[in-house]
Design a protein around this motif. Sequence first.
Motif, short mmCIF file in Angstrom:
data_model
loop_
_atom_site.label_atom_id
_atom_site.label_comp_id
_atom_site.label_asym_id
_atom_site.label_seq_id
_atom_site.Cartn_x
_atom_site.Cartn_y
_atom_site.Cartn_z
N GLN A 143 -8.48 5.76 9.38
CA GLN A 143 -8.04 4.79 8.38
C GLN A 143 -8.69 3.72 8.24
N VAL A 144 -9.40 3.23 7.04
CA VAL A 144 -10.17 1.96 6.90
C VAL A 144 -9.59 1.10 5.71
N PHE A 145 -9.84 -0.09 6.00
CA PHE A 145 -9.71 -1.20 4.76
C PHE A 145 -10.97 -1.48 4.17
N ILE A 146 -11.31 -1.43 2.98
CA ILE A 146 -12.59 -1.58 2.28
C ILE A 146 -12.27 -2.63 1.19
N PRO A 155 -12.67 14.64 -2.25
CA PRO A 155 -13.30 15.38 -1.32
C PRO A 155 -14.64 15.26 -0.95
N GLY A 156 -15.13 15.39 0.36
CA GLY A 156 -16.23 15.04 0.71
C GLY A 156 -17.40 16.24 0.68
N THR A 157 -18.42 15.85 1.38
CA THR A 157 -19.07 17.36 1.54
C THR A 157 -18.33 18.35 2.46
N THR A 158 -17.58 17.89 3.45
CA THR A 158 -16.83 18.42 4.13
C THR A 158 -15.64 17.40 4.24
N GLY A 159 -14.35 18.10 4.43
CA GLY A 159 -13.12 17.50 4.55
C GLY A 159 -12.66 16.79 3.15
N THR A 160 -11.70 15.82 3.41
CA THR A 160 -11.23 15.10 2.32
C THR A 160 -10.69 13.80 2.53
N SER A 161 -10.83 12.67 1.67
CA SER A 161 -10.42 11.33 1.80
C SER A 161 -9.44 10.96 0.87
N TYR A 162 -8.34 10.20 1.07
CA TYR A 162 -7.37 9.70 0.12
C TYR A 162 -7.58 8.04 -0.06
N TRP A 163 -7.59 7.73 -1.23
CA TRP A 163 -7.68 6.25 -1.51
C TRP A 163 -6.58 5.73 -2.23
N TRP A 173 0.71 -1.12 0.05
CA TRP A 173 -0.03 -0.23 0.09
C TRP A 173 0.79 1.20 -0.14
N ASP A 174 2.06 1.15 0.41
CA ASP A 174 2.89 2.33 0.75
C ASP A 174 3.18 2.86 -0.83
N ALA A 175 3.38 1.83 -1.78
CA ALA A 175 3.83 1.97 -3.13
C ALA A 175 2.72 2.52 -3.87
N VAL A 176 1.43 2.54 -3.59
CA VAL A 176 0.31 3.00 -4.21
C VAL A 176 0.01 4.42 -4.16
N THR A 177 -0.04 5.20 -5.18
CA THR A 177 -0.28 6.85 -4.97
C THR A 177 -1.91 7.01 -4.55
N PRO A 178 -1.97 7.70 -3.52
CA PRO A 178 -3.38 8.13 -3.10
C PRO A 178 -3.92 8.95 -4.01
N GLN A 179 -5.40 8.95 -4.36
CA GLN A 179 -6.22 9.66 -4.89
C GLN A 179 -6.87 10.56 -3.76
N GLU A 180 -7.16 11.68 -4.27
CA GLU A 180 -7.96 12.68 -3.31
C GLU A 180 -9.23 12.72 -3.77
N VAL A 202 -7.19 1.06 0.70
CA VAL A 202 -7.17 1.50 1.98
C VAL A 202 -7.54 3.17 1.99
N VAL A 203 -8.40 3.61 2.62
CA VAL A 203 -8.97 5.00 2.66
C VAL A 203 -8.43 5.70 3.92
N ASP A 204 -8.07 6.82 3.68
CA ASP A 204 -7.68 7.76 5.01
C ASP A 204 -8.65 8.93 4.80
N TYR A 205 -9.68 8.76 5.79
CA TYR A 205 -10.48 10.12 5.99
C TYR A 205 -9.98 11.28 6.84
N GLY A 206 -9.75 12.56 6.53
CA GLY A 206 -9.30 13.33 7.23
C GLY A 206 -10.35 14.05 8.19
N PRO A 207 -9.60 14.79 8.93
CA PRO A 207 -10.62 15.44 10.09
C PRO A 207 -11.97 15.96 9.54
N ASP A 208 -12.90 15.89 10.27
CA ASP A 208 -14.20 16.57 9.78
C ASP A 208 -14.80 16.12 8.54
#
Length: 110
Positions: free
Chosen positions: A105-108, A22-30, A13-20, A42-48
């Motif tokens: 951070q979640v795994f889906i 945006p949510g209604t608020t905040g940002t996630s990176y997949w 997963w460290d070798a996979v470039t995250p894609q941004e 692997v999804v990183d949901y940012g604050p708020d």
Amino acid sequence: MQLPATPFTCLDWDAVTPQEYPGTTGTSYWRCFDSGDLRVRVVDYGPDFLADHWCDRGHVLHVISGELVVELADGREVPMKSGNSFCVSNNGDSAHRVRTTQGCQVFIVD
């Protein structure tokens, strides 16, 4: 969910470039791996973060770190913390979206 014919694949997963995303608020990176109809993320949901849509797709979701709340379209709310998981089928019992105040951070698999 039917897993398509997929050769044995080790994911760094460290070798996979995250894609941004945006949510209604905040940002996630997949970080995604796709094979036919299978998507593993692997999804990183940012604050708020609040998802920008209600999802009716089936998932298996596992919280790696942090906390989130799964909002269901029927009004239910399910708080989840590190180590918790949920499963829902395509067009399952209720469309859902996620929100988090501190980020997580979640795994889906879907």
